[in-house]
Scaffold this motif. Structure first.
Motif, PDB file in Angstrom:
ATOM      1  N   ASN A   2       0.715  -1.059   0.057  1.00 33.50           N
ATOM      2  CA  ASN A   2      -0.152  -0.007   0.030  1.00 33.50           C
ATOM      3  C   ASN A   2       0.981   1.124  -0.093  1.00 33.50           C
ATOM      4  N   ALA A   3       0.374   2.339  -0.678  1.00 30.68           N
ATOM      5  CA  ALA A   3       1.191   3.623  -0.778  1.00 30.68           C
ATOM      6  C   ALA A   3       0.996   4.183   0.583  1.00 30.68           C
ATOM      7  N   VAL A   4       2.367   4.836   1.024  1.00 29.58           N
ATOM      8  CA  VAL A   4       2.356   5.605   1.990  1.00 29.58           C
ATOM      9  C   VAL A   4       2.560   7.218   1.823  1.00 29.58           C
ATOM     10  N   ARG A   5       1.600   7.961   2.492  1.00 25.68           N
ATOM     11  CA  ARG A   5       1.618   9.526   2.225  1.00 25.68           C
ATOM     12  C   ARG A   5       1.743  10.109   3.681  1.00 25.68           C
ATOM     13  N   MET A   6       2.765  10.800   3.514  1.00 25.05           N
ATOM     14  CA  MET A   6       3.174  11.601   4.953  1.00 25.05           C
ATOM     15  C   MET A   6       3.099  13.357   4.957  1.00 25.05           C
ATOM     16  N   TYR A   7       2.240  13.865   5.594  1.00 27.44           N
ATOM     17  CA  TYR A   7       2.598  15.328   5.551  1.00 27.44           C
ATOM     18  C   TYR A   7       3.617  15.685   6.540  1.00 27.44           C
ATOM     19  N   THR A   8       4.460  16.483   6.163  1.00 28.79           N
ATOM     20  CA  THR A   8       5.521  16.764   7.002  1.00 28.79           C
ATOM     21  C   THR A   8       6.122  18.375   6.635  1.00 28.79           C
ATOM     22  N   THR A   9       7.170  18.716   7.555  1.00 28.48           N
ATOM     23  CA  THR A   9       7.843  19.935   7.405  1.00 28.48           C
ATOM     24  C   THR A   9       9.397  19.345   7.350  1.00 28.48           C
ATOM     25  N   LEU A  10       9.915  20.653   6.901  1.00 18.95           N
ATOM     26  CA  LEU A  10      11.478  20.201   6.767  1.00 18.95           C
ATOM     27  C   LEU A  10      12.307  19.991   7.928  1.00 18.95           C
ATOM     28  N   SER A  28      10.156   2.010   0.677  1.00 21.91           N
ATOM     29  CA  SER A  28      11.197   2.762   0.087  1.00 21.91           C
ATOM     30  C   SER A  28      10.564   3.967  -0.525  1.00 21.91           C
ATOM     31  N   ASP A  29       9.622   4.096  -0.908  1.00 21.79           N
ATOM     32  CA  ASP A  29       8.626   5.188  -1.575  1.00 21.79           C
ATOM     33  C   ASP A  29       7.637   5.697  -0.577  1.00 21.79           C
ATOM     34  N   ILE A  30       7.945   7.075  -0.142  1.00 24.49           N
ATOM     35  CA  ILE A  30       6.893   7.696   0.583  1.00 24.49           C
ATOM     36  C   ILE A  30       6.600   9.079  -0.132  1.00 24.49           C
ATOM     37  N   GLN A  31       5.345   9.285  -0.351  1.00 26.56           N
ATOM     38  CA  GLN A  31       4.838  10.375  -1.196  1.00 26.56           C
ATOM     39  C   GLN A  31       4.799  11.477  -0.013  1.00 26.56           C
ATOM     40  N   GLU A  32       5.932  12.322   0.182  1.00 19.78           N
ATOM     41  CA  GLU A  32       6.028  13.286   1.303  1.00 19.78           C
ATOM     42  C   GLU A  32       5.093  14.594   0.712  1.00 19.78           C
ATOM     43  N   ILE A  33       4.338  15.087   1.633  1.00 19.93           N
ATOM     44  CA  ILE A  33       3.487  16.393   1.447  1.00 19.93           C
ATOM     45  C   ILE A  33       4.091  17.655   2.306  1.00 19.93           C
ATOM     46  N   ARG A  34       4.990  18.548   1.880  1.00 17.47           N
ATOM     47  CA  ARG A  34       5.543  19.555   2.453  1.00 17.47           C
ATOM     48  C   ARG A  34       4.602  20.634   3.025  1.00 17.47           C
ATOM     49  N   VAL A  35       3.843  20.719   4.097  1.00 14.92           N
ATOM     50  CA  VAL A  35       2.914  21.592   4.461  1.00 14.92           C
ATOM     51  C   VAL A  35       3.557  23.105   4.929  1.00 14.92           C
ATOM     52  N   ASP A  36       4.872  22.893   5.180  1.00 14.75           N
ATOM     53  CA  ASP A  36       5.811  24.160   5.470  1.00 14.75           C
ATOM     54  C   ASP A  36       5.869  25.068   4.122  1.00 14.75           C
TER      55      ASP A  36
END
Length: 85
Positions: A2-10, A28-36
């Motif tokens: 299953n795909a992994v999506r993560m909301y993050t900041t730097l 090995s594959d994380i869709q990172e969404i930078r909220v900053d």
């Protein structure tokens, strides 16, 4: 898997810990969404999770929560099943 999506900041130590934990279990594959970088993404994160803090982690369509929630899921033995491993 299953795909992994993560909301993050730097600069987020819990985001770094979450990524390391996921790497340890073979993700090995994380869709990172930078909220900053994009306030609209932070608004979307809050709307979908009800939480303001990062990280906010989704596996498939399931909202896992933050790092502590992810670690607890792993300790309970539920992370591999949720990842589809």
């Amino acid at each position: 898997m299953n795909a992994v999506r993560m909301y993050t900041t730097l600069v987020c130590p819990y985001c770094m810990r979450a990524k390391a934990l996921l790497k340890d279990v073979g993700v090995s594959d994380i869709q990172e969404i930078r909220v900053d970088l994009d306030p609209a993404q932070r608004d979307a994160m809050i709307a979908s999770t009800g939480r303001r803090t990062v990280p906010q982690i989704f596996i498939g369509e399931v909202h896992v929560g933050g790092f502590d929630d992810l670690r607890a899921l792993r300790e309970r033995g539920g992370l591999d099943a949720l990842l589809g491993q």
